[in-house]
Scaffold this motif. Structure first.
Motif, PDB file in Angstrom:
ATOM      1  N   LEU A   1       0.841  -1.186   0.000  1.00 29.49           N
ATOM      2  CA  LEU A   1       0.000   0.000   0.000  1.00 29.49           C
ATOM      3  C   LEU A   1       0.879   1.239   0.000  1.00 29.49           C
ATOM      4  CD1 LEU A   1      -2.582  -1.045   2.733  1.00 29.49           C
ATOM      5  CD2 LEU A   1      -2.847  -1.186   0.250  1.00 29.49           C
ATOM      6  N   GLY A   2       0.388   2.325  -0.564  1.00 32.18           N
ATOM      7  CA  GLY A   2       1.123   3.578  -0.574  1.00 32.18           C
ATOM      8  C   GLY A   2       0.168   4.751  -0.635  1.00 32.18           C
ATOM      9  N   ARG A   3       0.605   5.926  -0.200  1.00 33.53           N
ATOM     10  CA  ARG A   3      -0.133   7.178  -0.260  1.00 33.53           C
ATOM     11  C   ARG A   3      -0.604   7.610   1.112  1.00 33.53           C
ATOM     12  NH1 ARG A   3      -5.898   7.800  -2.710  1.00 33.53           N
ATOM     13  NH2 ARG A   3      -6.375   9.642  -1.586  1.00 33.53           N
ATOM     14  N   GLU A   4      -0.961   8.853   1.205  1.00 37.39           N
ATOM     15  CA  GLU A   4      -1.514   9.420   2.439  1.00 37.39           C
ATOM     16  C   GLU A   4      -3.022   9.261   2.453  1.00 37.39           C
ATOM     17  OE1 GLU A   4      -1.994  13.821   4.434  1.00 37.39           O
ATOM     18  OE2 GLU A   4      -0.088  13.309   3.483  1.00 37.39           O
ATOM     19  N   CYS A   5      -3.540   8.819   3.577  1.00 36.83           N
ATOM     20  CA  CYS A   5      -4.983   8.720   3.791  1.00 36.83           C
ATOM     21  C   CYS A   5      -5.359   9.660   4.923  1.00 36.83           C
ATOM     22  CB  CYS A   5      -5.377   7.297   4.162  1.00 36.83           C
ATOM     23  SG  CYS A   5      -4.982   6.099   2.897  1.00 36.83           S
ATOM     24  N   ASN A   6      -6.574  10.141   4.885  1.00 38.21           N
ATOM     25  CA  ASN A   6      -7.042  11.078   5.902  1.00 38.21           C
ATOM     26  C   ASN A   6      -8.326  10.566   6.530  1.00 38.21           C
ATOM     27  OD1 ASN A   6      -5.071  13.189   5.271  1.00 38.21           O
ATOM     28  ND2 ASN A   6      -6.169  13.266   3.331  1.00 38.21           N
ATOM     29  N   ILE A   7      -8.485  10.832   7.835  1.00 34.01           N
ATOM     30  CA  ILE A   7      -9.721  10.544   8.551  1.00 34.01           C
ATOM     31  C   ILE A   7     -10.098  11.834   9.282  1.00 34.01           C
ATOM     32  CG2 ILE A   7     -10.866   9.120  10.285  1.00 34.01           C
ATOM     33  CD1 ILE A   7      -8.640   7.030   9.813  1.00 34.01           C
ATOM     34  N   ASN A   8     -11.315  12.315   9.053  1.00 35.81           N
ATOM     35  CA  ASN A   8     -11.752  13.578   9.649  1.00 35.81           C
ATOM     36  C   ASN A   8     -13.180  13.465  10.156  1.00 35.81           C
ATOM     37  OD1 ASN A   8      -9.456  15.335   8.913  1.00 35.81           O
ATOM     38  ND2 ASN A   8     -10.090  14.799   6.836  1.00 35.81           N
ATOM     39  N   CYS A   9     -13.437  14.105  11.285  1.00 36.42           N
ATOM     40  CA  CYS A   9     -14.794  14.230  11.814  1.00 36.42           C
ATOM     41  C   CYS A   9     -15.074  15.717  12.008  1.00 36.42           C
ATOM     42  CB  CYS A   9     -14.941  13.473  13.136  1.00 36.42           C
ATOM     43  SG  CYS A   9     -16.601  13.644  13.853  1.00 36.42           S
ATOM     44  N   SER A  10     -16.030  16.252  11.267  1.00 40.10           N
ATOM     45  CA  SER A  10     -16.301  17.690  11.345  1.00 40.10           C
ATOM     46  C   SER A  10     -16.950  18.069  12.675  1.00 40.10           C
ATOM     47  CB  SER A  10     -17.176  18.132  10.177  1.00 40.10           C
ATOM     48  OG  SER A  10     -18.405  17.434  10.197  1.00 40.10           O
ATOM     49  N   LYS A  11     -17.700  17.166  13.299  1.00 38.70           N
ATOM     50  CA  LYS A  11     -18.375  17.489  14.561  1.00 38.70           C
ATOM     51  C   LYS A  11     -17.378  17.630  15.710  1.00 38.70           C
ATOM     52  CE  LYS A  11     -21.856  15.982  17.833  1.00 38.70           C
ATOM     53  NZ  LYS A  11     -22.828  14.957  18.201  1.00 38.70           N
ATOM     54  N   THR A  12     -16.461  16.656  15.843  1.00 38.75           N
ATOM     55  CA  THR A  12     -15.526  16.664  16.971  1.00 38.75           C
ATOM     56  C   THR A  12     -14.229  17.409  16.660  1.00 38.75           C
ATOM     57  OG1 THR A  12     -14.500  14.600  16.266  1.00 38.75           O
ATOM     58  CG2 THR A  12     -16.379  14.439  17.774  1.00 38.75           C
ATOM     59  N   GLY A  13     -13.916  17.552  15.376  1.00 38.47           N
ATOM     60  CA  GLY A  13     -12.648  18.158  14.994  1.00 38.47           C
ATOM     61  C   GLY A  13     -11.492  17.164  15.006  1.00 38.47           C
ATOM     62  N   TYR A  14     -11.772  15.907  15.342  1.00 42.57           N
ATOM     63  CA  TYR A  14     -10.726  14.893  15.328  1.00 42.57           C
ATOM     64  C   TYR A  14     -10.278  14.641  13.898  1.00 42.57           C
ATOM     65  CZ  TYR A  14     -12.081  13.603  20.111  1.00 42.57           C
ATOM     66  OH  TYR A  14     -12.361  13.606  21.441  1.00 42.57           O
ATOM     67  N   SER A  15      -8.976  14.436  13.723  1.00 39.60           N
ATOM     68  CA  SER A  15      -8.461  14.109  12.399  1.00 39.60           C
ATOM     69  C   SER A  15      -7.198  13.280  12.551  1.00 39.60           C
ATOM     70  CB  SER A  15      -8.173  15.375  11.593  1.00 39.60           C
ATOM     71  OG  SER A  15      -7.124  16.096  12.187  1.00 39.60           O
ATOM     72  N   ALA A  16      -6.916  12.506  11.535  1.00 37.86           N
ATOM     73  CA  ALA A  16      -5.692  11.712  11.501  1.00 37.86           C
ATOM     74  C   ALA A  16      -5.220  11.640  10.057  1.00 37.86           C
ATOM     75  CB  ALA A  16      -5.937  10.305  12.040  1.00 37.86           C
ATOM     76  N   ASN A  17      -3.921  11.710   9.870  1.00 35.42           N
ATOM     77  CA  ASN A  17      -3.301  11.510   8.567  1.00 35.42           C
ATOM     78  C   ASN A  17      -2.453  10.250   8.681  1.00 35.42           C
ATOM     79  OD1 ASN A  17      -4.353  13.887   7.478  1.00 35.42           O
ATOM     80  ND2 ASN A  17      -2.737  15.061   8.439  1.00 35.42           N
ATOM     81  N   ILE A  18      -2.677   9.312   7.797  1.00 37.23           N
ATOM     82  CA  ILE A  18      -1.957   8.045   7.803  1.00 37.23           C
ATOM     83  C   ILE A  18      -1.194   7.956   6.493  1.00 37.23           C
ATOM     84  CG2 ILE A  18      -2.161   5.542   7.967  1.00 37.23           C
ATOM     85  CD1 ILE A  18      -4.941   6.116   9.302  1.00 37.23           C
TER      86      ILE A  18
END
Length: 133
Positions: A79-96
């Motif tokens: 696998l390759g590339r950056e993936c993002n996870i975001n929640c607009s309600k909580t403001g939580y985010s992660a970049n993998i």
């Protein structure tokens, strides 16, 4: 449940739920493929959504690319590339970031690595190394 919802371009849609935990997942994805000499690259285009219904939170995520390496000899996948996870309600985010294995100019210790994954969130920064045995 999964279904191909379009043929030109081929787009697939997915839905899954855990009813007693009140969690849902839905996604749509289509691919762009490239022949890269001794490899095949598949660029995954689309996004998914994990919904936590008790909290009305919706986490939007993207997908990594897939690579079939050494297709004419001993094939392997990564696998390759950056993936993002975001929640607009909580403001939580992660970049993998899924780092692909280096081909040229790598140190001898890097040649043993199958994958290096870097995760950065609002609160921490993690590096995972998967080593071949």
């Amino acid at each position: 449940m999964a279904e191909q919802v379009s043929h030109h371009p081929p787009i697939s849609a997915f839905y899954a739920e855990r009813f007693n935990k009140k969690i849902q997942f839905n996604a749509h994805i289509w691919t762009k493929s490239k022949f890269l000499g001794m490899s095949i690259g598949v660029h995954n285009i689309g996004q998914g959504c994990v919904s936590c219904l008790d909290y009305d939170e919706h986490y939007i995520l993207t997908f990594p690319n897939g690579y079939g390496r050494s297709v004419l000899t001993v094939p392997w996948v990564e696998l390759g590339r950056e993936c993002n996870i975001n929640c607009s309600k909580t403001g939580y985010s992660a970049n993998i970031v899924f780092h692909t294995k280096p081909f040229c100019g790598a140190r001898s210790t890097e040649l043993l690595l199958l994958h290096r994954v870097v995760v950065s969130t609002n609160y921490c920064y993690l590096v995972f190394l998967c080593v071949s045995t």
